[in-house]
Scaffold this motif. Structure first.
Motif, PDB file in Angstrom:
ATOM      1  N   TYR A 158       0.813  -1.216   0.000  1.00 33.79           N
ATOM      2  CA  TYR A 158       0.000   0.000   0.000  1.00 33.79           C
ATOM      3  C   TYR A 158       0.853   1.275   0.000  1.00 33.79           C
ATOM      4  N   LYS A 159       2.041   1.219   0.598  1.00 39.47           N
ATOM      5  CA  LYS A 159       2.867   2.428   0.676  1.00 39.47           C
ATOM      6  C   LYS A 159       3.352   2.873  -0.697  1.00 39.47           C
ATOM      7  N   SER A 160       3.359   1.957  -1.660  1.00 44.02           N
ATOM      8  CA  SER A 160       3.787   2.308  -3.017  1.00 44.02           C
ATOM      9  C   SER A 160       2.716   3.072  -3.786  1.00 44.02           C
ATOM     10  N   THR A 161       1.496   3.103  -3.258  1.00 43.16           N
ATOM     11  CA  THR A 161       0.377   3.725  -3.965  1.00 43.16           C
ATOM     12  C   THR A 161       0.349   5.228  -3.729  1.00 43.16           C
ATOM     13  N   ASP A 162      -0.699   5.855  -4.271  1.00 40.88           N
ATOM     14  CA  ASP A 162      -0.887   7.286  -4.048  1.00 40.88           C
ATOM     15  C   ASP A 162      -1.718   7.574  -2.796  1.00 40.88           C
ATOM     16  N   ARG A 163      -1.935   6.564  -1.946  1.00 39.73           N
ATOM     17  CA  ARG A 163      -2.706   6.769  -0.722  1.00 39.73           C
ATOM     18  C   ARG A 163      -1.930   7.667   0.241  1.00 39.73           C
ATOM     19  N   SER A 164      -2.666   8.487   0.987  1.00 39.87           N
ATOM     20  CA  SER A 164      -2.038   9.414   1.923  1.00 39.87           C
ATOM     21  C   SER A 164      -1.562   8.685   3.177  1.00 39.87           C
ATOM     22  N   PRO A 165      -0.702   9.318   3.973  1.00 43.46           N
ATOM     23  CA  PRO A 165      -0.285   8.701   5.234  1.00 43.46           C
ATOM     24  C   PRO A 165      -1.464   8.378   6.154  1.00 43.46           C
ATOM     25  N   VAL A 166      -2.551   9.164   6.077  1.00 38.39           N
ATOM     26  CA  VAL A 166      -3.706   8.904   6.933  1.00 38.39           C
ATOM     27  C   VAL A 166      -4.411   7.612   6.506  1.00 38.39           C
ATOM     28  N   VAL A 167      -4.519   7.381   5.195  1.00 34.58           N
ATOM     29  CA  VAL A 167      -5.085   6.125   4.712  1.00 34.58           C
ATOM     30  C   VAL A 167      -4.229   4.958   5.174  1.00 34.58           C
ATOM     31  N   LEU A 168      -2.911   5.091   5.042  1.00 31.63           N
ATOM     32  CA  LEU A 168      -2.007   4.017   5.461  1.00 31.63           C
ATOM     33  C   LEU A 168      -2.153   3.729   6.952  1.00 31.63           C
ATOM     34  N   ARG A 169      -2.309   4.774   7.750  1.00 26.31           N
ATOM     35  CA  ARG A 169      -2.487   4.580   9.194  1.00 26.31           C
ATOM     36  C   ARG A 169      -3.783   3.835   9.485  1.00 26.31           C
ATOM     37  N   ASN A 170      -4.874   4.212   8.798  1.00 24.47           N
ATOM     38  CA  ASN A 170      -6.146   3.542   9.043  1.00 24.47           C
ATOM     39  C   ASN A 170      -6.139   2.095   8.556  1.00 24.47           C
ATOM     40  N   LEU A 171      -5.489   1.844   7.414  1.00 25.84           N
ATOM     41  CA  LEU A 171      -5.376   0.465   6.949  1.00 25.84           C
ATOM     42  C   LEU A 171      -4.538  -0.360   7.916  1.00 25.84           C
TER      43      LEU A 171
END
Length: 349
Positions: free
Chosen positions: A40-53
């Motif tokens: 997921y970190k390779s995607t365009d998702r924000s740090p907040v999305v990564l934290r929630n995932l």
């Protein structure tokens, strides 16, 4: 509790010892403790999305494994409250849905905006919420079988959800509108920092013939998964495939001979692996649904979990097999499924 082998019975060797000769497991992005960092970190998702995932993957008995055990209860709208909860009326109260998820040590609970909103202040900090945005309601007469929005991304955000869920009936007359609605909702969800989960169901009378129900075909469900990943679903929910060659049977669309000669076989693990292949080789995690309730719920749930895990899937999202029975029995079924994903001896085929 019987062992996984005992619950599989005559299917144990067939499922546990299968070695796939289709798409290699080495080509997949497989679940693991580092999945958020690795994929997921390779995607365009924000740090907040990564934290929630990450909070989703860190919770419950399977926390830290990369696998998910999710309790979904939106059937009060999707199948009517009476049909869903009459077998166990305590679940008319959404608090008991949350209690079942907590008692079963799930990663998260998925339910309607109304159900989760009714007890959000008491539980949103105790177990991750997945707020389902759209539904097919069955009170309109005649039934229309359409997914319509019941809530908004902002409502999900305000109640403390870590992710939103939505359904698209791929193949239906209404699917193009649903695709546009869900695309906009998922874009906004990612802007607010929420994860996205798509229920990628097929719905078209032409997909069911006198001989076979191709709503469960590996090739057609695989394409629905591919479209879901293209809509930036972080996780895709799909039914377990039971057949194949939907394109050729229904005689529409485009496919390729190698889909059937090289990329799939008749084995259920290989049929499910083709679903994983279509999820960008596993970059969008595949969770299979548990299906309806029956007398063999425990055995069927464990079998589905073994197939999903060995194919390269990310877990199981199981509702009716659990909540349509006493809470202790339902929790035992969920925990038996979790045992499959926690068992390191059950590996990728």
């Amino acid at each position: 509790m019987p062992s996984t082998e005992e619950l599989l019975g005559k299917d144990a060797e067939y499922l546990l010892n299968h070695e796939s000769q289709t798409v290699s497991k080495n080509d997949l992005h497989v679940p693991g403790p580092d999945f958020v960092d690795r994929v997921y970190k390779s995607t365009d998702r924000s740090p907040v999305v990564l934290r929630n995932l990450q909070s989703l993957f860190n919770h419950g008995r399977l926390g830290g494994t990369g696998y998910l055990s999710i309790l979904p209860v939106d059937q009060g709208i999707e199948h009517s409250a009476g049909a869903s909860f009459a077998p166990n009326p305590i679940y008319f109260d959404p608090e008991n849905i949350i209690k079942l998820a907590i008692e079963s040590d799930c990663n998260a609970v998925a339910s309607t905006i109304g159900a989760l909103g009714s007890i959000a202040r008491d539980y949103a900090h105790k177990i991750p919420f997945i707020a389902k945005l759209n539904h097919n309601e069955l009170l309109s007469y005649p039934n229309t079988h359409d997914q319509i929005m019941f809530g908004s991304v902002k409502q999900a955000y305000n109640m403390g959800a870590v992710a939103v869920g939505a359904t698209i009936y791929f193949g239906s007359e209404e699917s193009q509108r649903q695709i546009q609605e869900v695309s906009q909702a998922f874009h906004y969800a990612h802007e607010l920092g929420l994860g996205t989960i798509l229920w990628a169901y097929l719905r078209n009378p032409a997909f069911k013939t006198d001989e076979e129900d191709y709503h469960l075909a590996s090739d057609l469900t695989g394409q629905a998964i591919h479209l879901s990943a293209s809509l930036q679903a972080d996780i895709v929910k799909q039914k377990l495939p039971t057949t194949n060659k939907g394109y050729t049977a229904v005689n529409f669309g485009k496919t390729h001979d190698k889909v059937y000669s090289e990329l799939t076989s008749d084995h259920p693990i290989d049929l499910t692996r083709y679903q994983v292949v279509n999820s960008f080789m596993g970059r969008a995690g595949l969770i299979n649904s548990g299906g309806g309730s029956s007398e063999r719920d425990l055995n069927e749930a464990v079998k589905t979990a073994v197939i999903n895990k060995r194919a390269g899937g990310m877990g199981l999202i199981m509702g009716r097999k659990a909540f349509q029975r006493p809470m202790k029995e339902g929790s035992d079924i969920i925990r038996a499924v979790q045992e499959v994903y926690a068992d390191e001896s059950i590996t990728l085929a």
